[in-house]
Design an enzyme around this catalytic site. Structure first.
Site: not given
Ligand SMILES: [Zn+2]
Ligand SMILES: Nc1ncnc2c1ncn2[C@@H]1O[C@H](COP(=O)(O)OP(=O)(O)OP(=O)(O)O)[C@@H](O)[C@H]1O
Ligand SMILES: [Mg+2]
Lengths: 291, 285
Positions: B36, B246, B249, B271, B277
């Site tokens: 970090g 989505c 998909c 997506c 996807c």
């Molecule tokens: Zn998708």
């Protein structure tokens, strides 16, 4: 975090001083072996003639008991702000030690603590009210946000509890609750000082510093803020170091007094005694001008 | 040693000279050693405008070897111009194989997303970072923010979040949500959605962040705590896609991009991770 519900602090006098300071000094410059011996009231100067170092304060020693109010009085440039800013870790002192009863039982010099420990002490064990509200408040944050900062740094990450505590503090310092979410930038000077006081008290600190709290305010407002501080001190049994160049403020607020001149303490003792029977010529001058 | 000759002559492998790469690797090692923490580095000139991922690109160039399989994405997509340009440059100067399949890639350079499929310990994810300093929001001075990091003094940002909640009823930061790394340093995770934040926490893979313009490198090594700033009564939340899926998909468990059909005014979702996807569609068909 320090419990916000619990008011005041229950340190009894048997536990020793809340604060003990030994040989505190702050130099601006190279410093040489002559700095101490050739500055101070006897020389009417805080500048070392040998090396030009400014001895803002030196050889400052005193102790402070729980629930008492210590005044620091002296002319402009005598080192009053330097003293409290060293104790609040705004400035790093050049010499000396200080012990806080609430930090490792008063057994460890607070100036030798790590940066993180210092920040914790500053946030949880101390509070500061500066002469200039811009120094003590972030004017871009709301009044509540300013108080929240202290609570957050003491580990309270609960918005509801933060707001409840901030609201209670504003009520205590007589700031209308509807101001909670307003920017202090647009507040009057007196109101800004009240928010600073609320912020300083956020975590029930064992020690509160007030540096010329009323100096910038109108006379009528001054009286009200002083009244507020007196009643808060009594109610919460606060331990306070109050800096002022005004002996009138010192008389009103404090039990004990340090008189400073050219970076040194010239006299210390009970405020009543100092006012009625000043020993040092400088104190005598101050007292006579008060009458 | 077998010389690869597919990449352009006249350039060193992966464009940067070896001493620059060494310096970058040293900075990356330091970044890994202090999770970090922002490590400064000397940013090089690249045949790519700054603001187009030169920070991430330099890290990739210093890391990549001939055997690596490279994937480059921008906002989850392998096909947008920024990703295509960076991939082209890297292939031209290294000759490495590329893939769109997250699970095959050894080295992934990304802008604004973490791929949906979980990464493994042999994979490295390199982020392009526009603004590395999470405290810039509340403190303009670089000297001051460095001091605040050194002292782990993050009170100012906390108050900012408090005020956000007071004003808006919630923390309004969407992408680029500030996180505490390993309980010590506050970090800007780059403009990934909040959705991706939990997937930095105790991950199996190494995350490296490069900011070209600001010349900073930082890292989240594998198995490191990454905690978004949150209040007890206002916990951190990822984007809410409940009731949405989505359109391509059917996925209900991925970060979705919203599309507005101009003609019908209908909102559809797909997506954001296009290769995931496509993989799901292929598996379904
Ligand atoms: Zn998708
Ligand atoms: N950063 C600095 N560099 C050099 N000298 C300084 C610095 N800060 C303070 N001083 C000097 O240290 C001395 C003590 O200053 P300090 O602010 O503590 O006085 P004070 O008693 O609070 O005065 P006032 O009543 O005006 O607030 C002064 O002579 C001041 O000029
Ligand atoms: Mg002063």
């Amino acid at each position: 975090m320090a419990q916000p519900e619990k008011e005041g602090n229950a340190v009894s006098k048997e536990q020793g001083p809340v604060l003990q300071v030994r040989g505190l000094g702050k130099f601006y410059g190279e410093a040489c072996p002559h700095c101490i011996n050739s500055t101070g009231p006897a020389w009417e100067s805080n500048i070392c003639p040998a090396c030009g170092t400014i001895v803002a304060c030196a050889e400052i020693s005193f102790a402070l008991m729980a629930g008492s109010v210590l005044g620091v009085v002296g002319e402009s440039g005598s080192g009053k702000s330097t003293l409290v800013q060293c104790l609040y870790f705004d400035l790093a002192p050049s010499t000396g030690e200080a012990f806080l009863g609430s930090y490792v039982g008063g057994k460890k010099n607070i100036f030798a603590a790590s940066a993180q420990e210092k920040r914790l002490m500053r946030n949880k064990l101390m509070g500061m009210v500066y002469q200039n509200p811009q120094q003590g408040l972030n004017l871009d944050f709301s009044a509540g946000g300013n108080i929240a900062e202290k609570l957050l740094m003491a580990g309270c990450f609960h918005v509801g509890r933060i707001r409840a505590r901030a609201g209670a503090l504003l009520e205590k310092t007589e700031v209308p609750l509807k101001r909670l979410d307003h920017l202090p930038r647009f507040f009057s000077g007196g109101m800004q000082q009240r928010v600073q006081i609320a912020k300083a008290l956020a975590n029930n600190p064992g020690l509160v510093f007030l540096d010329e709290v009323t100096t910038g305010l109108d006379v009528s407002v001054q009286a009200k803020v002083l009244d507020l501080i007196r009643s808060l001190q009594r109610e919460l049994a606060l331990t306070i170091i109050a800096v002022s160049h005004d002996l009138g403020v010192i008389r009103l607020l404090t039990d004990y007094t340090l008189v400073m001149k050219n970076g040194r303490i010239v006299e210390q003792g009970l405020t009543d005694q100092i006012l009625s029977d000043p020993q040092h010529p400088y104190t005598q001058l101050l007292v006579s001008s008060l009458l | 040693m077998a010389q690869r000759t597919r990449y352009k002559r006249g350039y060193n492998f992966a464009f940067l000279d070896e001493s620059s790469k060494k310096e970058l690797r040293r900075a990356m090692l330091k970044a890994v050693a202090i999770p970090g923490y922002q490590v400064p580095f000397a940013s090089r000139e690249l045949p790519l405008a700054q603001g187009w991922g030169t920070g991430g690109l330099q890290l990739t160039m210093a890391l990549i070897g001939p055997e690596d399989i490279l994937k480059v994405i921008d906002q989850g997509s392998d096909d947008v111009v920024n990703a295509v340009n960076i991939r082209k440059l890297l292939v031209q100067t290294t000759g490495v194989a590329t893939t769109e399949d997250t699970q095959r890639a050894t080295l992934i350079q990304t802008r604004h997303r973490i791929p949906e499929e979980p990464l493994c310990s042999w994979q490295i994810l390199v982020f392009q970072v526009p603004y590395p300093e999470p405290l810039r929001l509340v403190e303009p001075s670089e000297a001051k923010t460095r001091e605040m990091h050194a002292e782990a003094d993050y009170s100012r940002l906390w108050v900012h979040l408090y005020e956000d909640i007071v004003r808006w009823g919630e923390i309004t930061i969407g992408a680029q949500y500030p996180v505490m790394v390993n309980g010590r340093y506050l970090m800007d995770p780059s403009p990934i959605p909040r959705w991706d934040i939990p997937r930095l926490h105790m991950a199996d893979h190494l995350n490296l962040f490069g900011a070209g313009r600001e010349k900073r490198i930082y890292a989240v090594p594998p198995y490191t705590k990454v905690e978004p700033l949150e209040f007890e009564d206002y916990p951190f939340r990822v984007e809410d896609f409940r009731g949405k899926s989505c359109a391509a998909c059917g996925s209900t468990s991925t970060f979705l991009d919203e599309l507005l059909e101009e003609t019908t005014g209908k909102r559809t979702y797909t997506c954001s991770d296009t290769s995931y996807c496509a993989k799901k569609r292929a598996a379904r068909d």
